[in-house]
Design an enzyme around this catalytic site. Structure first.
Site, short mmCIF file in Angstrom:
data_model
loop_
_atom_site.label_atom_id
_atom_site.label_comp_id
_atom_site.label_asym_id
_atom_site.label_seq_id
_atom_site.Cartn_x
_atom_site.Cartn_y
_atom_site.Cartn_z
N GLU A 1 -3.78 31.97 52.74
CA GLU A 1 -2.95 31.28 53.72
C GLU A 1 -3.83 30.75 54.84
O GLU A 1 -4.68 31.51 55.33
CB GLU A 1 -1.90 32.23 54.31
CG GLU A 1 -0.98 31.52 55.31
CD GLU A 1 0.04 32.45 55.97
OE1 GLU A 1 -0.02 33.68 55.76
OE2 GLU A 1 0.89 31.91 56.68
N GLU B 1 3.70 43.15 57.39
CA GLU B 1 3.33 42.57 56.08
C GLU B 1 4.35 42.97 55.01
O GLU B 1 4.70 42.16 54.16
CB GLU B 1 1.92 43.01 55.67
CG GLU B 1 0.82 42.71 56.69
CD GLU B 1 0.82 41.29 57.24
OE1 GLU B 1 1.23 40.35 56.52
OE2 GLU B 1 0.41 41.12 58.40
N1 TRP Z 1 0.47 35.60 57.34
C1 TRP Z 1 -0.41 36.48 58.04
C2 TRP Z 1 0.49 37.34 58.89
O1 TRP Z 1 0.92 37.00 59.94
C3 TRP Z 1 -1.37 35.72 58.91
C4 TRP Z 1 -2.74 35.55 58.39
C5 TRP Z 1 -3.52 36.48 57.82
C6 TRP Z 1 -3.55 34.40 58.48
N2 TRP Z 1 -4.73 35.96 57.55
C7 TRP Z 1 -4.79 34.69 57.95
C8 TRP Z 1 -3.35 33.13 58.97
C9 TRP Z 1 -5.82 33.77 57.89
C10 TRP Z 1 -4.36 32.21 58.92
C11 TRP Z 1 -5.60 32.52 58.37
O2 TRP Z 1 0.92 38.36 58.48
ZN ZN Z 2 3.08 37.40 59.46
#
Ligand code: TRP
Ligand code: ZN
Length: 870
Positions: A124, A302
């Site tokens: 992501e 998470e």
């Molecule tokens: N979706 C993740 C969270 O908020 C966020 C995240 C984890 C993320 N690693 C990342 C976003 C690296 C950008 C880049 O739980």
């Molecule tokens: Zn999140």
């Protein structure tokens, strides 16, 4: 590397979609072969005339493309800026692509990387395109993923991917393989794999419908003893999501892997969460109470994404708050449920005020649903996450618990397996409640922190109290015209005895620019208490007198407002001190000391709340409240306040400190956390005096502590003392913990945050330390992040040395890890808030950075926006 903005209004569905996806990884540190096998078909919602298929790709070496098992000649495709363009694609076909990537060189930690002897992924938002050419968008949900990993058996005995393991076996050259199958439709940003030498803690959970789920937490060898708390937190999260939202887990196995090198906190990959190890590892000796709480929060966060994010995902990245705002609200509610809800609320508001408010007023200001971005990584912000959570919280309160639950039930069932927008969420809330949410939706589109001023008046003859509320939405970067918003203001009126008047205890809906509310039958002049529980993410000027604030500090039963009254009064006193140039004239008002004394001596008050009420506003929040920030004056006045309170209450603090010592072994329980919070608050105040007694007290706590909470509290007090007084403790700490990366980060951070003249020299030494690595985001954040964000007076040294230091680091980090660089630059983007001299120095650093050869889009966007504003 694209530096062009992408706009929300340009959203178009893709012309093609994916069915089953098979991936094969032949894992080698510097040359991993990735083969994909994809069912491609036309998207019924796409443009039927478009013949070519554009796939995304970044930093890939293409080996081969096959359509229906025929290798494509070079004339049949183009490698362009976006990735791979396949000309004249059939309506439905099988696509096979082979690429080679270099995980060992991947210091960005996006895509597949090899660090600390481990292969792992972060996809992501746009990491998957650094693994293979793909429709790397959240609205393309492949119907299933089947992943095969092949790797050296001795070095990488554990091979993990999403879903359930369906096969494993031997391979040539002392290698082995494992195949995993994830039957749930998912976008590729939720893909993950891990390969390495790992130990695991296994447990199980029986879901509400009686299904047994295997739970596994994987950590690097030697750390298995520190996984119990994360496992407990996971099980608590699973239970809570069933009870609070009716959400059950949906695979046979749930895995967490804790890694050393990670860009953020953690990632919700389907069935295979990857965590920064700071949010997993804990035991009494190595983790503080705050660490324990952070672990529960992030493990919950998470896990909750499995529904709010994975089962129902985002149409495009502009909708990020759909999953993040909602999931933060869910993790906040969970943490409140298992700990102290009042203190949790106060902490959450503190984060909002100290991080989101400055962001919202600065050059990167954006609505919780942004309209444009250059680098999406820059929009994982306090605005999207924390203000986003406040916007969900307002809906929760607007609808009430039961109706809100109906709304989320409808949202989950209606959009399961789909990629949707923030509107879909709010429309569910409107649907189940019958409430018109049209005006409320402005919270998604308008940036800037609304300001509300209150004027009140009491008419003794009419026995009438009237309250006039006025809202203004400041103009912000790229947004000058604003409309009045729907702002829920929770309130009460307190009588002279401190009782709240039931008829005036309600939630007002401020919808116009200005509105007057009247209350009849009010027998005496009351003290209003507005924005209870922080019912909206706004700045409120309630026009309280000092006496009103003290009345609230003593009598308000809403813990948040009680605390906030103290914050307002102490801010007021600190600002008054700052206006008096002659420091020999500084004094703290008796009435304030007297009020605090009541709180201090209130035996009925919960210890944790008491500790929280005693804390002064942070320097960051004080700065946020000033038009022109004066870091030296803030620091001097804050220190003065701290010393004055310490002197005024020296015997109370000593007494309370002794009363809250304990001989029994460390237990992580709410009662013990509260006790330690109060004890260490006393230690912090006594430490402010920086006298022999303070030094002895801190040293003796440091030497006798059997847990990290007490060690760190003592070491923090010592950190601000001269080298001769603190070096023994710091050396002993290092000797004991040099092998433990997370604990060592605390050692780094305390030195970078120290209020000592030579702190910058110390930091330069720390960065040469063998355990420090610029490639490791945690050590960078501990040293550089702590210095520039937490050590305000030194970072903002008038000679510009702090700014030059940060600039120097960013010039290197730009090439190593642009995502982390673009986060660490934040304090420099706030330059307009400082005096002319500092402004010029900060701006010079930004201008210098702008000229870096191969400037990353991450830094480019932040610097460009910061400088454009002036
Ligand atoms: N979706 C993740 C969270 O908020 C966020 C995240 C984890 C993320 N690693 C990342 C976003 C690296 C950008 C880049 O739980
Ligand atoms: Zn999140």
């Amino acid at each position: 590397m694209a530096k062009q903005a992408i706009y929300r209004k340009d959203y178009q569905p893709t012309d093609f979609i994916f069915g089953a996806v098979k991936l094969h990884f032949d894992l080698f540190e510097s040359a991993t072969k990735v083969s994909s096998d994809i069912e491609v078909m036309r998207n019924p919602k796409g443009n039927a005339k478009e013949k070519s298929l554009q796939l995304y790709g970044d930093d890939l070496a293409l080996v081969e493309v096959k359509v229906n098992d025929e290798a494509l000649p070079e004339s049949a495709y183009t490698l362009n800026d976006i990735g791979l363009l396949i000309h004249d694609a059939p309506d439905a076909f099988n696509l096979k692509i082979t690429t080679v990537i270099n995980p060992a060189d991947n210091t960005k930690l996006e895509g597949l990387y090899f660090a600390d002897n481990l292969f792992c992924t972060q996809c992501e938002p746009h990491g998957f395109r650094r693994i293979t050419f793909f429709l790397d968008r959240p609205d393309v949900l492949a119907t299933s993923f089947t992943t095969t990993l092949v790797a050296d058996k001795a070095m990488f005995p554990v091979l993990l991917a999403n879903g359930n393991q369906i096969d494993q076996g031997e391979a040539e050259d002392d290698r082995h393989f494992a195949t995993w199958h994830d039957p749930h439709p998912k976008p590729c940003y939720l893909f993950a794999l891990v390969a390495g030498t790992l130990e695991l803690l296994e447990d199980s959970f029986t879901t509400m419908s009686g299904k047994e789920v295997t739970l596994r937490i994987y950590v690097e060898p030697g750390f298995l003893g520190q996984t119990a708390h994360a496992m407990t937190s996971l099980k608590q999260s699973m239970t809570w999501d069933e009870q609070a939202y009716g959400r059950e887990y949906d695979l046979d196995i749930f895995m967490i892997v804790a890694v050393r090198s990670f860009n953020m906190g953690a990632m919700e990959n389907k069935g295979l969460n990857v965590f920064n190890n700071v949010y997993i590892l804990a035991d009494a000796e190595t983790a503080t109470d705050a660490d324990y709480e952070g672990i529960a929060t992030v493990v919950g966060h998470e896990y909750f994404h499995n529904w709010s994010g994975n089962r129902v995902t985002c149409q495009d990245w502009f909708q990020l708050s759909l999953k993040e705002g909602f999931t933060v609200f869910r993790d906040q509610s969970f943490t409140a449920h298992i700990s102290d809800p009042t203190v949790k609320r106060i902490q959450d508001v503190n984060v909002l005020r100290s991080r989101q408010f400055p962001e919202d007023g600065g050059p990167m200001s954006h609505p919780i649903r942004p309209d444009a971005y250059i680098e999406m990584n820059n929009f994982y912000t306090a605005t999207v996450y924390n203000k986003g959570a406040e916007v969900i919280r307002m809906q929760y309160h607007l609808l009430g618990e039961e109706t809100f639950r109906k709304g989320t039930d409808q949202y989950f069932s209606q959009y399961d397996g789909q990629a949707v927008t923030c509107d879909h969420f709010v429309n569910c809330m409107a649907d189940v409640s019958g409430i018109d949410m049209t005006q409320f939706k402005l919270w998604y589109s308008q940036s800037g922190t609304p300001s509300v001023t209150a004027k009140h008046d009491y008419d003794a003859k009419k026995q009438q109290f009237s309250l006039t509320l006025k809202q203004t939405i400041p103009s912000t970067a790229g947004q000058t015209k604003k409309q009045a918003m729907h702002i829920p203001i929770s309130m009460t009126l307190l009588d002279a005895a401190g009782n709240s008047i039931p008829a005036a205890t309600k939630v007002l809906s401020l919808k116009d620019t200005e509105q007057t509310f009247t209350f009849d039958g009010i027998k005496e002049k009351p003290v209003p208490s507005l924005l209870r529980g922080f019912s909206a993410p706004i700045k409120l000027d309630a026009n309280y007198s000092d006496e009103d604030l003290m009345h609230l500090m003593l009598h308000e039963t809403d813990g948040f407002n009680r605390w906030d009254a103290g914050q307002q009064l102490s801010s007021r006193i600190i600002f008054k001190l700052m206006k008096e140039a002659d420091q020999s004239k500084w004094t703290v008002p008796e009435s304030y000391i007297h009020t605090l004394k009541h709180i201090l001596c209130d035996d009925n008050l919960d210890k944790r709340l008491k500790a929280t009420l005693l804390h002064l506003p942070s320097e960051i929040y004080l700065a946020e409240q000033m038009t022109v920030i004066d870091p030296d004056a803030i620091h001097a006045a804050s220190n003065f306040m701290c010393e004055q309170l310490a002197e005024a209450f020296v015997s109370d603090f000593n007494g309370m400190y002794a009363d809250n010592q304990s001989d029994s072994a460390y237990v992580y329980s709410n009662a013990d956390v509260a006790r330690r919070a109060l004890k260490n608050t006393c230690l912090m105040y006594l430490g402010c005096l920086k006298n022999d007694e303070a030094h002895q007290l801190a040293m003796s706590q440091f030497e006798s502590a059997d847990n990290m909470t007490d060690s760190i509290a003592a070491l923090r007090v010592l950190s601000h003392m001269p080298l001769a007084l603190k070096s023994a403790a710091f050396d002993a700490f290092y000797q004991r913990w040099h092998h433990h990366p997370i604990v060592l980060n605390k050692w780094f951070a305390l030195q970078a945050g120290a209020d000592v003249p030579a702190v910058l020299d110390d930091i330069h030494q720390l960065m040469k330390h063998e355990k420090f690595s610029m490639k490791n985001p945690n050590t960078m954040r501990s040293v550089v992040g702590t210095f520039s964000l937490q050590n305000m007076a030194h970072f903002h040294a008038a000679d510009g040395s702090g700014y030059a230091f940060l600039g120097e680091q960013l010039r290197q980090l730009n090439h190593i890890n642009p995502l982390v660089a673009a986060r660490l630059i934040t304090p420099l983007t706030q330059f307009k808030r400082y005096d002319d001299k500092r402004q010029a120095l900060m701006r010079a650093q930004l201008e210098d950075l702008q000229h870096i050869h191969k400037l990353s889009p991450d830094l480019y966007e932040v610097i460009e926006k910061s400088l454009a504003e002036s």
